[in-house]
Design an enzyme around this catalytic site. Structure first.
Site, PDB file in Angstrom:
ATOM      1  N   LYS A  98       0.840  -1.197   0.000  1.00 54.05           N
ATOM      2  CA  LYS A  98       0.000   0.000   0.000  1.00 54.05           C
ATOM      3  C   LYS A  98       0.878   1.251   0.000  1.00 54.05           C
ATOM      4  CE  LYS A  98      -4.062  -1.765   2.348  1.00 54.05           C
ATOM      5  NZ  LYS A  98      -3.770  -3.104   1.848  1.00 54.05           N
ATOM      6  N   ASP A 132      -1.715  -1.918  -4.032  1.00 60.02           N
ATOM      7  CA  ASP A 132      -3.114  -2.044  -3.618  1.00 60.02           C
ATOM      8  C   ASP A 132      -3.819  -0.699  -3.802  1.00 60.02           C
ATOM      9  OD1 ASP A 132      -2.649  -4.629  -2.782  1.00 60.02           O
ATOM     10  OD2 ASP A 132      -2.752  -4.202  -0.636  1.00 60.02           O
ATOM     11  N   MET A 133      -5.159  -0.750  -3.951  1.00 60.91           N
ATOM     12  CA  MET A 133      -5.897   0.513  -4.017  1.00 60.91           C
ATOM     13  C   MET A 133      -6.584   0.732  -2.677  1.00 60.91           C
ATOM     14  SD  MET A 133      -6.457   3.141  -5.786  1.00 60.91           S
ATOM     15  CE  MET A 133      -6.015   2.790  -7.483  1.00 60.91           C
ATOM     16  N   GLN A 161     -11.056  -0.670  -8.536  1.00 55.77           N
ATOM     17  CA  GLN A 161     -12.256  -1.093  -7.787  1.00 55.77           C
ATOM     18  C   GLN A 161     -13.528  -0.853  -8.607  1.00 55.77           C
ATOM     19  OE1 GLN A 161     -11.153   1.831  -5.031  1.00 55.77           O
ATOM     20  NE2 GLN A 161     -10.372   0.427  -3.469  1.00 55.77           N
ATOM     21  N   ARG A 182      -5.281  -5.576 -11.350  1.00 59.36           N
ATOM     22  CA  ARG A 182      -6.073  -6.512 -10.530  1.00 59.36           C
ATOM     23  C   ARG A 182      -7.434  -5.844 -10.344  1.00 59.36           C
ATOM     24  NH1 ARG A 182      -3.022  -7.226  -5.246  1.00 59.36           N
ATOM     25  NH2 ARG A 182      -1.938  -8.849  -6.398  1.00 59.36           N
ATOM     26  N   LYS A 185     -13.805  -5.610  -6.280  1.00 61.34           N
ATOM     27  CA  LYS A 185     -15.057  -4.853  -6.101  1.00 61.34           C
ATOM     28  C   LYS A 185     -14.827  -3.587  -5.278  1.00 61.34           C
ATOM     29  CE  LYS A 185     -18.158  -8.792  -6.578  1.00 61.34           C
ATOM     30  NZ  LYS A 185     -19.301  -9.531  -6.014  1.00 61.34           N
ATOM     31  N   GLY A 186     -13.913  -3.645  -4.298  1.00 57.66           N
ATOM     32  CA  GLY A 186     -13.665  -2.474  -3.431  1.00 57.66           C
ATOM     33  C   GLY A 186     -14.064  -2.775  -2.009  1.00 57.66           C
ATOM     34  N   THR A 224     -11.737 -12.019  -7.280  1.00 58.33           N
ATOM     35  CA  THR A 224     -13.048 -12.099  -6.614  1.00 58.33           C
ATOM     36  C   THR A 224     -13.297 -13.526  -6.152  1.00 58.33           C
ATOM     37  OG1 THR A 224     -15.433 -11.742  -6.882  1.00 58.33           O
ATOM     38  CG2 THR A 224     -14.259 -12.507  -8.831  1.00 58.33           C
ATOM     39  N   HIS A 225     -14.154 -13.653  -5.119  1.00 59.84           N
ATOM     40  CA  HIS A 225     -14.592 -14.993  -4.667  1.00 59.84           C
ATOM     41  C   HIS A 225     -16.012 -15.249  -5.125  1.00 59.84           C
ATOM     42  CE1 HIS A 225     -12.062 -12.800  -1.789  1.00 59.84           C
ATOM     43  NE2 HIS A 225     -11.309 -13.881  -1.868  1.00 59.84           N
ATOM     44  N   ARG A 286     -11.743  -5.345   7.477  1.00 60.86           N
ATOM     45  CA  ARG A 286     -12.324  -5.263   6.119  1.00 60.86           C
ATOM     46  C   ARG A 286     -12.876  -6.625   5.690  1.00 60.86           C
ATOM     47  NH1 ARG A 286      -8.054  -1.693   5.715  1.00 60.86           N
ATOM     48  NH2 ARG A 286      -6.614  -3.150   4.749  1.00 60.86           N
TER      49      ARG A 286
HETATM   50  P1  FDA Z   1     -18.602 -10.518  -2.689  1.00 66.45           P
HETATM   51  O1  FDA Z   1     -18.300  -9.594  -1.588  1.00 66.45           O
HETATM   52  O2  FDA Z   1     -19.848 -10.338  -3.466  1.00 66.45           O
HETATM   53  O3  FDA Z   1     -18.475 -11.990  -2.189  1.00 66.45           O
HETATM   54  C1  FDA Z   1     -18.764 -13.117  -2.988  1.00 66.45           C
HETATM   55  C2  FDA Z   1     -18.668 -14.352  -2.101  1.00 66.45           C
HETATM   56  O4  FDA Z   1     -17.321 -14.540  -1.685  1.00 66.45           O
HETATM   57  C3  FDA Z   1     -19.456 -14.226  -0.778  1.00 66.45           C
HETATM   58  O5  FDA Z   1     -20.775 -14.616  -0.962  1.00 66.45           O
HETATM   59  C4  FDA Z   1     -18.677 -15.155   0.125  1.00 66.45           C
HETATM   60  O6  FDA Z   1     -19.048 -16.489  -0.121  1.00 66.45           O
HETATM   61  C5  FDA Z   1     -17.253 -14.970  -0.335  1.00 66.45           C
HETATM   62  N1  FDA Z   1     -16.578 -13.919   0.450  1.00 66.45           N
HETATM   63  C6  FDA Z   1     -16.309 -12.646   0.072  1.00 66.45           C
HETATM   64  N2  FDA Z   1     -15.640 -12.000   1.045  1.00 66.45           N
HETATM   65  C7  FDA Z   1     -15.524 -12.871   2.059  1.00 66.45           C
HETATM   66  C8  FDA Z   1     -14.924 -12.791   3.354  1.00 66.45           C
HETATM   67  N3  FDA Z   1     -14.337 -11.681   3.787  1.00 66.45           N
HETATM   68  N4  FDA Z   1     -14.963 -13.884   4.140  1.00 66.45           N
HETATM   69  C9  FDA Z   1     -15.541 -15.042   3.700  1.00 66.45           C
HETATM   70  N5  FDA Z   1     -16.119 -15.174   2.488  1.00 66.45           N
HETATM   71  C10 FDA Z   1     -16.108 -14.111   1.685  1.00 66.45           C
HETATM   72  N6  FDA Z   1     -10.080  -4.252  -2.155  1.00 66.45           N
HETATM   73  C11 FDA Z   1      -9.661  -2.950  -2.231  1.00 66.45           C
HETATM   74  O7  FDA Z   1     -10.445  -2.028  -2.012  1.00 66.45           O
HETATM   75  N7  FDA Z   1      -8.358  -2.694  -2.569  1.00 66.45           N
HETATM   76  C12 FDA Z   1      -7.459  -3.669  -2.865  1.00 66.45           C
HETATM   77  O8  FDA Z   1      -6.295  -3.382  -3.165  1.00 66.45           O
HETATM   78  C13 FDA Z   1      -7.903  -5.018  -2.800  1.00 66.45           C
HETATM   79  N8  FDA Z   1      -7.065  -6.065  -3.084  1.00 66.45           N
HETATM   80  C14 FDA Z   1      -7.568  -7.333  -3.225  1.00 66.45           C
HETATM   81  C15 FDA Z   1      -6.777  -8.362  -3.719  1.00 66.45           C
HETATM   82  C16 FDA Z   1      -7.323  -9.629  -3.975  1.00 66.45           C
HETATM   83  C17 FDA Z   1      -6.471 -10.704  -4.536  1.00 66.45           C
HETATM   84  C18 FDA Z   1      -8.707  -9.851  -3.695  1.00 66.45           C
HETATM   85  C19 FDA Z   1      -9.343 -11.182  -3.973  1.00 66.45           C
HETATM   86  C20 FDA Z   1      -9.470  -8.858  -3.151  1.00 66.45           C
HETATM   87  C21 FDA Z   1      -8.929  -7.603  -2.897  1.00 66.45           C
HETATM   88  N9  FDA Z   1      -9.708  -6.577  -2.365  1.00 66.45           N
HETATM   89  C22 FDA Z   1      -9.236  -5.276  -2.428  1.00 66.45           C
HETATM   90  C23 FDA Z   1     -10.999  -6.871  -1.698  1.00 66.45           C
HETATM   91  C24 FDA Z   1     -12.199  -6.699  -2.642  1.00 66.45           C
HETATM   92  O9  FDA Z   1     -12.400  -5.363  -2.937  1.00 66.45           O
HETATM   93  C25 FDA Z   1     -13.487  -7.270  -2.019  1.00 66.45           C
HETATM   94  O10 FDA Z   1     -13.788  -6.524  -0.872  1.00 66.45           O
HETATM   95  C26 FDA Z   1     -13.409  -8.745  -1.658  1.00 66.45           C
HETATM   96  O11 FDA Z   1     -12.754  -9.471  -2.641  1.00 66.45           O
HETATM   97  C27 FDA Z   1     -14.820  -9.344  -1.471  1.00 66.45           C
HETATM   98  O12 FDA Z   1     -15.546  -9.210  -2.645  1.00 66.45           O
HETATM   99  P2  FDA Z   1     -15.833 -10.402  -3.683  1.00 66.45           P
HETATM  100  O13 FDA Z   1     -15.367  -9.982  -5.003  1.00 66.45           O
HETATM  101  O14 FDA Z   1     -15.291 -11.678  -3.196  1.00 66.45           O
HETATM  102  O15 FDA Z   1     -17.412 -10.430  -3.806  1.00 66.45           O
END
Ligand code: FDA
Length: 304
Positions: A98, A132-133, A161, A182, A185-186, A224-225, A286
């Site tokens: 960061k 990172d953002m 994001q 990368r 969602k944010g 994303t997950h 977070r």
């Molecule tokens: P969503 O939130 O819709 O979740 C989809 C599904 O994933 C959920 O239903 C659940 O099953 C699972 N899930 C998601 N989050 C979970 C948790 N915390 N615990 C358990 N299960 C969970 N953000 C940012 O603002 N700046 C950044 O630099 C980064 N960097 C980053 C790197 C990488 C490799 C990833 C994967 C994510 C980030 N993020 C990030 C975080 C991102 O913005 C976001 O908040 C999370 O990935 C959760 O969003 P999803 O895309 O998973 O979707």
């Protein structure tokens, strides 16, 4: 109720006093589900296990609320030590960091000095660094710094994001320049003046950003997950037959492990974001904000 908890954890992530307390308390409260230990050795060991399962990693030495120059320089030293540990251990990993950790909120020149030190080391070792953002107040400056750094270093990328309205313009511009992005969602609470407030809009924009960047010369990390989005991206990738060297799926350590394995088994490239260190509090909050049901880990941590 879920929205309330989400906002609560997002606010708690910004608490400096809670962060100080958590650092003293150690890696507990369930944070160890998301953080690969406090030492570089534990993080390298976690990466070794991921590599054995066919996944690459990106290593992040956690650090938040950096408020004095000495601390920012120490964070950069840690970044370099982390790069050296990756290289010396032979694990397959890049580095994530960061800019506020490198002193952005103290002095831009200091932050640039630290970034030059890290990127020079990364270039010598042949390793990628992703910036990172952070929250939207830092977005323009992060992208300006990235542009400046890319004059001297090619192996540096950043995060975009889908929650922010501006992101499609950023992806178009950075994609044309072939920047490694990368897409996430944010994770920060943002006002309606700059960001979508409905999850459905964030998801639609996510798909738009991924499609746009996949078609550009820049590398796309689909981070994303969200299984629905992952499945959609897979269909899009198969339709246009994108080369596996131009994209990968990314997930956070300890989250979506079944989906990670499924993608690896199907032959898709997967990278896991592995955070380590004792400054885990903000990162952990977070993760709770993203899924308030995770609070059960906190309760188990307390009553263990
Ligand atoms: P969503 O939130 O819709 O979740 C989809 C599904 O994933 C959920 O239903 C659940 O099953 C699972 N899930 C998601 N989050 C979970 C948790 N915390 N615990 C358990 N299960 C969970 N953000 C940012 O603002 N700046 C950044 O630099 C980064 N960097 C980053 C790197 C990488 C490799 C990833 C994967 C994510 C980030 N993020 C990030 C975080 C991102 O913005 C976001 O908040 C999370 O990935 C959760 O969003 P999803 O895309 O998973 O979707």
């Amino acid at each position: 109720m879920e929205q309330l908890l989400r906002s609560l954890f997002q606010s708690m992530a910004k608490s400096k006093s809670a962060n100080r307390w958590a650092k003293r308390y150690g890696l507990h409260l369930g944070a160890q589900r998301f953080v690969a230990g406090e030492t570089i050795q534990s993080a390298i060991e976690a990466i070794r296990q991921l590599n054995q399962q066919g996944m690459a990693a990106t290593l992040d030495h956690l650090g938040e609320f950096v408020s004095d120059p000495a601390e920012a320089r120490a964070s950069a030293d840690y970044g370099i030590r982390t790069l050296e540990a990756i290289y010396n251990s032979g694990v397959q990993s890049s580095l994530s960091l960061k800019l506020t950790q490198m002193g952005l909120d103290i002095d831009r020149t200091l932050c640039m000095e630290n970034m030059h030190r890290i990127l020079t080391a990364a270039r010598e070792l042949g390793l990628l660094v992703t910036i990172d953002m952070e929250d939207s107040r830092h977005c323009q400056e992060t992208l300006d710094i990235l542009d400046e750094l890319r004059i001297d270093y090619k192996s540096v990328g950043t995060v975009i994001q889908s929650s922010l309205y501006r992101s499609i313009q950023d992806v178009k511009r950075l994609g044309e320049a072939g920047v490694h992005l990368r897409i996430v969602k944010g994770a920060y609470r943002e006002p309606a003046s700059v960001a979508y407030q409905d999850k459905a809009d964030v998801d639609v924009n996510y798909i738009k950003l991924v499609e746009t960047h996949l078609k550009s010369p820049g590398f796309t990390a689909i981070a994303t997950h969200d299984e629905t989005i992952v499945n959609y991206a897979l269909q899009f990738i198969e339709k246009f037959k994108f080369d596996k060297k131009t994209y990968e799926f990314q997930m956070l350590y300890g989250i979506g492990t079944v989906l990670q394995k499924k993608l690896v088994d199907e032959g898709y490239p997967v990278r896991v974001y592995v955070p380590y260190g004792n400054d885990w509090y903000g990162y952990f909050m977070r993760r709770l904000a993203e899924r308030p049901a995770n609070v059960s880990f906190v309760l188990r941590g307390i009553f263990r």
